[in-house]
Design a protein around this motif. Structure first.
Motif, mmCIF file in Angstrom:
data_model
loop_
_atom_site.group_PDB
_atom_site.id
_atom_site.type_symbol
_atom_site.label_atom_id
_atom_site.label_comp_id
_atom_site.label_asym_id
_atom_site.label_seq_id
_atom_site.Cartn_x
_atom_site.Cartn_y
_atom_site.Cartn_z
ATOM 1 N N UNK A 10 -1.309 -12.476 -6.758
ATOM 2 C CA UNK A 10 -3.063 -12.279 -6.030
ATOM 3 C C UNK A 10 -3.489 -10.513 -5.556
ATOM 4 N N UNK A 11 -4.670 -10.355 -6.384
ATOM 5 C CA UNK A 11 -5.325 -8.800 -7.110
ATOM 6 C C UNK A 11 -6.333 -8.331 -5.833
ATOM 7 N N UNK A 12 -6.152 -7.049 -5.208
ATOM 8 C CA UNK A 12 -7.143 -6.702 -4.609
ATOM 9 C C UNK A 12 -7.338 -5.495 -4.567
ATOM 10 N N UNK A 13 -8.583 -4.671 -4.425
ATOM 11 C CA UNK A 13 -9.347 -3.614 -4.051
ATOM 12 C C UNK A 13 -7.938 -2.410 -3.324
ATOM 13 N N UNK A 14 -8.046 -1.446 -3.575
ATOM 14 C CA UNK A 14 -6.775 -0.558 -3.037
ATOM 15 C C UNK A 14 -6.860 -0.818 -1.097
ATOM 16 N N UNK A 15 -7.936 -0.312 -0.838
ATOM 17 C CA UNK A 15 -8.715 -0.397 0.594
ATOM 18 C C UNK A 15 -8.711 -1.944 1.109
ATOM 19 N N UNK A 16 -8.125 -3.168 0.657
ATOM 20 C CA UNK A 16 -8.092 -4.140 1.264
ATOM 21 C C UNK A 16 -6.831 -4.303 1.946
ATOM 22 N N UNK A 17 -7.224 -5.051 2.851
ATOM 23 C CA UNK A 17 -5.542 -5.050 4.113
ATOM 24 C C UNK A 17 -4.574 -6.516 3.245
ATOM 25 N N UNK A 34 5.260 -6.493 -4.120
ATOM 26 C CA UNK A 34 3.764 -5.618 -4.698
ATOM 27 C C UNK A 34 4.089 -4.929 -5.666
ATOM 28 N N UNK A 35 2.496 -4.736 -6.214
ATOM 29 C CA UNK A 35 2.442 -3.555 -7.600
ATOM 30 C C UNK A 35 1.105 -3.048 -7.523
ATOM 31 N N UNK A 36 1.894 -1.258 -7.059
ATOM 32 C CA UNK A 36 0.419 -0.628 -7.138
ATOM 33 C C UNK A 36 0.433 -0.179 -8.591
ATOM 34 N N UNK A 37 -1.185 -0.741 -8.773
ATOM 35 C CA UNK A 37 -1.847 -0.103 -10.273
ATOM 36 C C UNK A 37 -2.481 1.008 -9.843
ATOM 37 N N UNK A 38 -3.389 1.529 -10.510
ATOM 38 C CA UNK A 38 -4.227 3.057 -10.443
ATOM 39 C C UNK A 38 -5.400 2.242 -9.459
ATOM 40 N N UNK A 121 -15.490 -10.285 -8.289
ATOM 41 C CA UNK A 121 -15.686 -8.910 -7.770
ATOM 42 C C UNK A 121 -14.093 -8.023 -7.216
ATOM 43 N N UNK A 122 -14.257 -8.562 -6.595
ATOM 44 C CA UNK A 122 -13.577 -8.222 -5.212
ATOM 45 C C UNK A 122 -11.889 -8.459 -5.094
ATOM 46 N N UNK A 123 -11.432 -9.304 -5.816
ATOM 47 C CA UNK A 123 -10.178 -10.227 -6.036
ATOM 48 C C UNK A 123 -10.239 -11.239 -7.076
ATOM 49 N N UNK A 124 -8.304 -11.660 -7.215
ATOM 50 C CA UNK A 124 -8.933 -12.340 -8.430
ATOM 51 C C UNK A 124 -7.100 -13.354 -6.736
ATOM 52 N N UNK A 185 -11.599 -1.393 -12.558
ATOM 53 C CA UNK A 185 -12.774 -1.417 -12.057
ATOM 54 C C UNK A 185 -13.808 -2.668 -11.458
ATOM 55 N N UNK A 186 -12.868 -3.160 -10.305
ATOM 56 C CA UNK A 186 -12.930 -4.654 -9.719
ATOM 57 C C UNK A 186 -12.345 -5.751 -11.264
#
Length: 220
Positions: A10-17, A34-38, A121-124, A185-186
């Motif tokens: 699963x992928x989310x924006x950086x500010x999503x808990x 976990x993998x932190x991307x830009x 747009x917010x997650x996958x 960017x989403x």
């Protein structure tokens, strides 16, 4: 190489808990990485850590049977075109390219194993087991609503033959397809085909047209 390993990516924006998702996966004995991307963060939940291969630039996750492969040979093929051109496996491969911020999921050519995907747009979310997605509904703040059109499809063909599933927002890869998710960017995605039954010699030109038309009608 054998990896009978269900997974969820699963992928989310950086500010999503992601804490609730982490707790839910750990409660059923899944290992989490976990993998932190830009511009986003990715969480991987899997049953067998030996089926996750990592390098500085990429992560590879396997599910199924991979003939004549070892972790070292798989790691040397981090460019997707090698897998697509020489795919001889009965399984699913996930490639997370950290530099490009892309996630590639290459499905099973014979569909002996299924990949379910949900992209907004917010997650996958990508998974081999629908139960994992249902488990994380609350953690991801999503609702899985029944897809009535799928029921009509089952009545017409006695099975689900398109990318649809029992839920509106969730699709699945068809045999010989792969999906690319851009995680910057989403989240945007594209589904492509790397193998087609109509390319087999045993299929006549007339049957090719019929199969292609049927697939087009069902998918659209």
């Amino acid at each position: 190489m054998l990896c009978l390993n269900n997974f969820i990516v699963m992928g989310t924006a950086n500010d999503f808990p992601q804490d609730l998702a982490l707790e839910a996966l750990q409660s059923i004995g899944f290992k989490v990485q976990r993998v932190d991307l830009a511009s986003s963060k990715i969480m991987i939940g899997l049953q067998d850590e030996n089926c996750l291969i990592s390098s500085e630039d990429a992560l590879i996750l396997l599910h199924g049977v991979f003939f004549e492969e070892t972790p070292f040979s798989v790691l040397n093929k981090t460019v997707p075109r090698f897998f697509l051109g020489e795919y001889r496996h009965q399984g699913i491969l996930v490639l997370i390219n950290k530099k490009e911020e892309k996630v590639y999921v290459i499905g099973d050519p014979g569909a002996t194993r299924t990949v379910f995907y949900l992209v907004s747009p917010k997650m996958f979310v990508l998974t081999t087991d629908m139960r994992l997605l249902k488990l994380l509904q609350k953690a991801l703040n999503i609702q899985l609503k029944p897809d009535i059109l799928t029921l009509y499809e089952i009545m017409a063909f006695n099975s689900i033959v398109s990318r649809r599933t029992l839920y509106k927002s969730v699709n699945r890869l068809l045999p010989g397809e792969y999906i690319i998710v851009r995680a910057n960017n989403g989240f945007k995605y594209k589904v492509n085909k790397y193998w087609d039954i109509t390319n087999l010699d045993i299929v006549t030109s007339v049957n090719k047209e019929a199969i292609a038309l049927l697939i087009k009608l069902i998918v659209n």
